[in-house]
Design a protein around this motif. Sequence first.
Motif, PDB file in Angstrom:
ATOM      1  N   ALA A  18       0.828  -1.209   0.000  1.00 38.75           N
ATOM      2  CA  ALA A  18       0.000   0.000   0.000  1.00 38.75           C
ATOM      3  C   ALA A  18       0.861   1.258   0.000  1.00 38.75           C
ATOM      4  N   LEU A  19       1.946   1.238   0.754  1.00 43.34           N
ATOM      5  CA  LEU A  19       2.847   2.389   0.809  1.00 43.34           C
ATOM      6  C   LEU A  19       3.473   2.655  -0.555  1.00 43.34           C
ATOM      7  N   ALA A  20       3.839   1.610  -1.253  1.00 45.43           N
ATOM      8  CA  ALA A  20       4.413   1.779  -2.596  1.00 45.43           C
ATOM      9  C   ALA A  20       3.395   2.444  -3.528  1.00 45.43           C
ATOM     10  N   ARG A  21       2.144   2.016  -3.459  1.00 46.55           N
ATOM     11  CA  ARG A  21       1.098   2.636  -4.287  1.00 46.55           C
ATOM     12  C   ARG A  21       0.881   4.097  -3.895  1.00 46.55           C
ATOM     13  N   LYS A  24       3.783   6.260  -5.119  1.00 46.87           N
ATOM     14  CA  LYS A  24       3.679   6.435  -6.567  1.00 46.87           C
ATOM     15  C   LYS A  24       2.618   7.489  -6.908  1.00 46.87           C
ATOM     16  N   ALA A  25       1.481   7.407  -6.259  1.00 49.00           N
ATOM     17  CA  ALA A  25       0.405   8.383  -6.508  1.00 49.00           C
ATOM     18  C   ALA A  25       0.867   9.787  -6.135  1.00 49.00           C
ATOM     19  N   ARG A  26       1.566   9.928  -5.017  1.00 57.92           N
ATOM     20  CA  ARG A  26       2.088  11.250  -4.622  1.00 57.92           C
ATOM     21  C   ARG A  26       3.093  11.758  -5.633  1.00 57.92           C
ATOM     22  N   HIS A  27       3.988  10.887  -6.061  1.00 61.05           N
ATOM     23  CA  HIS A  27       5.016  11.267  -7.041  1.00 61.05           C
ATOM     24  C   HIS A  27       4.378  11.727  -8.350  1.00 61.05           C
ATOM     25  N   LYS A  29       1.581  13.154  -8.562  1.00 57.63           N
ATOM     26  CA  LYS A  29       0.703  14.292  -8.247  1.00 57.63           C
ATOM     27  C   LYS A  29      -0.781  13.935  -8.330  1.00 57.63           C
ATOM     28  N   ARG A  30      -1.091  12.672  -8.108  1.00 56.35           N
ATOM     29  CA  ARG A  30      -2.492  12.230  -8.040  1.00 56.35           C
ATOM     30  C   ARG A  30      -2.914  12.299  -6.577  1.00 56.35           C
ATOM     31  N   PHE A  31      -3.114  13.531  -6.115  1.00 58.89           N
ATOM     32  CA  PHE A  31      -3.333  13.772  -4.698  1.00 58.89           C
ATOM     33  C   PHE A  31      -4.616  13.143  -4.169  1.00 58.89           C
ATOM     34  N   ALA A  32      -5.676  13.189  -4.933  1.00 63.36           N
ATOM     35  CA  ALA A  32      -6.935  12.575  -4.482  1.00 63.36           C
ATOM     36  C   ALA A  32      -6.767  11.061  -4.342  1.00 63.36           C
ATOM     37  N   ASP A  33      -6.057  10.454  -5.285  1.00 69.50           N
ATOM     38  CA  ASP A  33      -5.799   9.013  -5.199  1.00 69.50           C
ATOM     39  C   ASP A  33      -4.949   8.691  -3.968  1.00 69.50           C
ATOM     40  N   ALA A  34      -3.943   9.512  -3.711  1.00 70.88           N
ATOM     41  CA  ALA A  34      -3.070   9.287  -2.558  1.00 70.88           C
ATOM     42  C   ALA A  34      -3.863   9.402  -1.258  1.00 70.88           C
ATOM     43  N   ALA A  35      -4.728  10.401  -1.170  1.00 69.42           N
ATOM     44  CA  ALA A  35      -5.554  10.563   0.035  1.00 69.42           C
ATOM     45  C   ALA A  35      -6.487   9.364   0.215  1.00 69.42           C
ATOM     46  N   ALA A  36      -7.057   8.881  -0.878  1.00 73.87           N
ATOM     47  CA  ALA A  36      -7.930   7.704  -0.809  1.00 73.87           C
ATOM     48  C   ALA A  36      -7.140   6.470  -0.371  1.00 73.87           C
ATOM     49  N   LEU A  37      -5.912   6.357  -0.832  1.00 72.07           N
ATOM     50  CA  LEU A  37      -5.069   5.223  -0.433  1.00 72.07           C
ATOM     51  C   LEU A  37      -4.749   5.272   1.059  1.00 72.07           C
ATOM     52  N   ILE A  38      -4.533   6.460   1.593  1.00 67.14           N
ATOM     53  CA  ILE A  38      -4.285   6.576   3.029  1.00 67.14           C
ATOM     54  C   ILE A  38      -5.494   6.056   3.801  1.00 67.14           C
ATOM     55  N   ARG A  39      -6.673   6.495   3.402  1.00 63.68           N
ATOM     56  CA  ARG A  39      -7.897   6.056   4.091  1.00 63.68           C
ATOM     57  C   ARG A  39      -8.118   4.551   3.943  1.00 63.68           C
ATOM     58  N   SER A  40      -7.958   4.038   2.731  1.00 63.69           N
ATOM     59  CA  SER A  40      -8.211   2.607   2.529  1.00 63.69           C
ATOM     60  C   SER A  40      -7.143   1.743   3.207  1.00 63.69           C
ATOM     61  N   THR A  41      -5.923   2.220   3.249  1.00 69.35           N
ATOM     62  CA  THR A  41      -4.860   1.457   3.916  1.00 69.35           C
ATOM     63  C   THR A  41      -5.127   1.373   5.415  1.00 69.35           C
ATOM     64  N   ALA A  42      -5.575   2.463   6.004  1.00 69.36           N
ATOM     65  CA  ALA A  42      -5.917   2.433   7.433  1.00 69.36           C
ATOM     66  C   ALA A  42      -7.018   1.414   7.687  1.00 69.36           C
ATOM     67  N   LEU A  77       1.492   6.327   8.068  1.00 73.79           N
ATOM     68  CA  LEU A  77       0.390   6.841   7.246  1.00 73.79           C
ATOM     69  C   LEU A  77       0.142   8.324   7.527  1.00 73.79           C
ATOM     70  N   VAL A  78       0.176   8.697   8.783  1.00 70.09           N
ATOM     71  CA  VAL A  78      -0.053  10.096   9.152  1.00 70.09           C
ATOM     72  C   VAL A  78       1.087  10.974   8.630  1.00 70.09           C
ATOM     73  N   ALA A  79       2.315  10.477   8.699  1.00 69.96           N
ATOM     74  CA  ALA A  79       3.451  11.228   8.148  1.00 69.96           C
ATOM     75  C   ALA A  79       3.282  11.426   6.641  1.00 69.96           C
ATOM     76  N   GLU A  80       2.864  10.382   5.957  1.00 68.65           N
ATOM     77  CA  GLU A  80       2.639  10.495   4.509  1.00 68.65           C
ATOM     78  C   GLU A  80       1.491  11.452   4.205  1.00 68.65           C
ATOM     79  N   ASP A  81       0.469  11.443   5.045  1.00 71.37           N
ATOM     80  CA  ASP A  81      -0.634  12.378   4.886  1.00 71.37           C
ATOM     81  C   ASP A  81      -0.119  13.812   5.042  1.00 71.37           C
ATOM     82  N   GLY A  82       0.766  14.022   6.002  1.00 70.81           N
ATOM     83  CA  GLY A  82       1.371  15.341   6.182  1.00 70.81           C
ATOM     84  C   GLY A  82       2.146  15.771   4.948  1.00 70.81           C
TER      85      GLY A  82
END
Length: 136
Positions: A18-21, A24-27, A29-42, A77-82
């Motif tokens: 999940a962290l790799a995905r 990748k999404a952050r890199h 610039k798919r910010f909405a996807d990255a935020a969704a991944l944080i929520r789904s990973t939790a 996850l929280v650090a990545e969200d930051g």
Amino acid sequence: MSIRKDYVERLIEQFTAALARLLKARHEKRFADAAALIRSTALDTLGMEYAALLMVDAASTARLLGDPLRVKVLARLVAEDGELHLEQGDSQRATERFEYALALYAEARRLGLPHDAEDSAVLARLRAWLGPGASA
């Protein structure tokens, strides 16, 4: 003991993928996807809604999660969200997330889980943003 080892290995594998995905999404610039991944990973790895895990202080969240490895997963996850908020120009929310991540890392350590090399790298980034008074 074997059940615990299987659980830990499965949690680590799930989180690593999940962290790799997420990275990748952050890199990309798919910010909405990255935020969704944080929520789904939790939800997938910790069994709880991300927003619910952020509603109380780090010590209470750590008690709720009940396992230092799960606390560490949330801290990352929280650090990545930051980082995600920082990349979007929201430095106030980024700072809030970084402070909470730092507190969660401290809780994981208090519960007996030492920081590894990856944790140390994340902690260095958090401290660099938060300044010299930050600790974990």
